[in-house]
Design an enzyme around this catalytic site. Structure first.
Site, PDB file in Angstrom:
ATOM      1  N   LYS A 167       0.818  -1.215   0.000  1.00  0.00           N
ATOM      2  CA  LYS A 167       0.000   0.000   0.000  1.00  0.00           C
ATOM      3  C   LYS A 167       0.856   1.271   0.000  1.00  0.00           C
ATOM      4  O   LYS A 167       0.424   2.302  -0.482  1.00  0.00           O
ATOM      5  CB  LYS A 167      -0.958  -0.015   1.187  1.00  0.00           C
ATOM      6  CG  LYS A 167      -1.972  -1.149   1.055  1.00  0.00           C
ATOM      7  CD  LYS A 167      -3.082  -1.097   2.075  1.00  0.00           C
ATOM      8  CE  LYS A 167      -4.180  -2.081   1.749  1.00  0.00           C
ATOM      9  NZ  LYS A 167      -3.771  -3.489   1.893  1.00  0.00           N
TER      10      LYS A 167
HETATM   11  C1  PLP Z   1      -4.400  -4.587   1.234  1.00  0.00           C
HETATM   12  C2  PLP Z   1      -3.645  -5.870   1.080  1.00  0.00           C
HETATM   13  C3  PLP Z   1      -4.011  -6.851   0.118  1.00  0.00           C
HETATM   14  C4  PLP Z   1      -5.246  -6.695  -0.770  1.00  0.00           C
HETATM   15  O1  PLP Z   1      -5.091  -5.689  -1.716  1.00  0.00           O
HETATM   16  P1  PLP Z   1      -6.332  -5.151  -2.590  1.00  0.00           P
HETATM   17  O2  PLP Z   1      -5.848  -4.000  -3.352  1.00  0.00           O
HETATM   18  O3  PLP Z   1      -7.404  -4.830  -1.581  1.00  0.00           O
HETATM   19  O4  PLP Z   1      -6.741  -6.278  -3.471  1.00  0.00           O
HETATM   20  C5  PLP Z   1      -3.216  -7.981  -0.013  1.00  0.00           C
HETATM   21  N1  PLP Z   1      -2.137  -8.171   0.778  1.00  0.00           N
HETATM   22  C6  PLP Z   1      -1.754  -7.274   1.713  1.00  0.00           C
HETATM   23  C7  PLP Z   1      -0.564  -7.556   2.561  1.00  0.00           C
HETATM   24  C8  PLP Z   1      -2.481  -6.089   1.903  1.00  0.00           C
HETATM   25  O5  PLP Z   1      -2.108  -5.196   2.840  1.00  0.00           O
END
Ligand code: PLP
Length: 463
Positions: free
Chosen positions: A112
């Protein structure tokens, strides 16, 4: 670039407005009116660029009406200067035809950061131009809160308040939120559950007087700018592995369908690509959809990969819009029916198209543990419980013709309990975080009472 709503009834907006509003006012999500096209020749030219330089080329068509190239390049450089690896998102070979794209070298150890680090600078830039300020509020069960805090800390024109359920987030996640020292950052431990935190945030947005008084804003996963920033690493990885001459498959552990939608966007822009492989845990609504056109919600169950414990993938609406030939009315109707009945079917034509573009896969907790053990033994790799789902997907459904790239969405040290259960030890935090447990925490504990939280925001925001 102009942006249109997936529900067809909101005004067309430019990038700066889309960035600040997030959700469209007809309840839809903003998407680019057309996909910018990248030629084979351009791909060849891009293959020697640094991550930052590539990021400017890939994203410029989306932002250039609001932010000139030179300014944008500065923001991109600032955003990725916080990453601990010189190539920002390095590729690592795991097996003869299998690569790991490490997206966790940012400040909070999850992918993120790739989008949110840039978002913080984009917010500041646009707010400065418009001489405005915002107050960002959000609820978190773990990952998103810390990434949002790291993105907004120190930004001149935004204050951020993140609500988390007291005593219900992991110690690493809590400390990543509560040890940040910045006058515009506020971590609020709420005496309640994650749902209570979310309800408080919704109530703050629903309170028009409050919303306007503090210029409320959000940085949640439906914001177009987050998708946009994630498109870059699909180009980056494919170019490292021989694009445009060679296609690659991408394996993406998914919750809100945001990360994998960015891959789909890269493909629409002309990046040659095999399949987009969508991984989930026992909360497998997307797998069921791609297997049998059965998009039906069930209760969310906790799993070893909590960031994917989701039943309604909010970004799926952006793909649905394309499946329905960009008919906003039909998309709005389908989404309204889905919310009411908990079921969605896209019909034979749409489903055939979806099946040709995506492949679904899900892994139970016990299979996840077994896969973590396998990859540790076979490749010496400690994988986090989200990443391992994509890696296993590649191993089971990859092809011999094309390499597969599994997106490593979190550093294993972010999920020490799951790693300990699988491998018997806790992974070490990277060097920039080794003192996380020595840093002093700072947060306020508040009752699950809207008025208390609003008063806290009113008295602690700047300006
Ligand atoms: C947020 C997250 C996801 C999922 O990502 P999306 O964009 O919601 O599909 C997968 N793995 C981790 C470690 C995350 O923090």
């Amino acid at each position: 670039m102009q942006y249109i709503s997936t529900r067809g009834a909101a005004p067309e907006l430019g990038f700066d407005e889309v960035l600040l509003v997030g959700l469209a006012n007809d309840g839809g999500l903003y998407v680019p009116k057309t996909w910018p096209q990248v030629s084979t020749e351009q791909l060849h030219q891009w293959s020697t660029l640094s991550y930052q330089a590539l990021a400017v080329e890939v994203m410029l068509p989306f932002v250039e009406d609001s932010i000139p190239r030179d300014d944008f390049a500065v923001l991109v450089d600032r955003a990725y200067s916080t990453f601990q690896h010189s190539s920002v998102t390095p590729l690592k070979q795991l097996d003869s035809n299998l690569y790991l794209l490490e997206l966790f070298h940012g400040p909070t150890l999850a992918f993120k950061d790739c989008a949110l680090q840039l978002l913080g600078h984009l917010f500041d830039h646009v707010l400065e131009q418009q001489d405005r300020r915002v107050t960002i509020v959000g609820a978190t069960s773990g990952d998103t809160g810390s990434a949002a805090i790291e993105a907004i800390k120190g930004r001149a024109r935004a204050d951020i308040f993140i609500l988390f359920p007291e005593g219900r987030v992991s110690p690493v996640q809590q400390r990543q939120m509560t040890t940040v020292r910045a006058e515009n950052v506020h971590a609020l431990a709420i005496d309640g559950t994650f749902d209570d935190c979310q309800d408080l945030v919704k109530a703050m947005f629903a309170d028009k007087g409050f919303r306007e008084k503090v210029n409320l804003s959000a940085v949640n996963s439906i914001n177009w700018a987050r998708i946009m920033a994630q498109i870059v690493y699909y180009f980056w990885a494919a170019l490292r592995l021989g694009a445009p001459e060679r296609e690659v498959d991408f394996c993406v552990p998914t919750g809100n369908f945001g990360n994998v939608f960015a891959g789909y966007a890269a493909k629409q822009m002309g990046l040659p690509m095999g399949r987009l492989m969508v991984g989930s845990n026992r909360n497998d609504i997307l797998t069921r959809f791609f297997e049998s056109d059965d998009m039906s919600t069930r209760a969310v169950e906790p799993s070893l990969s909590p960031s994917m414990d989701i039943q309604i993938s909010s970004n799926f609406e952006r793909y649905l819009f394309d499946l329905l030939d960009r008919d906003g009315k039909a998309t709005g109707q389908t989404m309204t029916d889905f919310r009411r009945t908990g079921r969605m079917q896209v019909g034979q034509g749409g489903w055939n198209r979806a099946k040709s573009e995506f492949h679904g896969f899900s892994l139970s907790d016990s299979a996840c543990v077994a896969a973590m053990q396998h990859w540790h033994k076979a490749a010496g790799e400690v994988l986090d419980p989200h990443t391992v789902i994509g890696v296993q997907h590649a191993a089971e459904f990859g092809t011999v013709e094309r390499p597969a790239v599994a997106l490593a969405t979190a550093h294993p040290a972010k999920f020490p309990a799951a790693v300990k259960r699988a491998l018997g030890f806790e992974p070490a935090l990277p060097s920039h975080l080794t003192d996380l447990y020595d840093r002093p925490e700072q947060f306020s504990v508040l009752a699950n009472v809207l008025e208390d939280v609003q008063n806290h925001v009113l008295t602690n925001r700047r300006g």
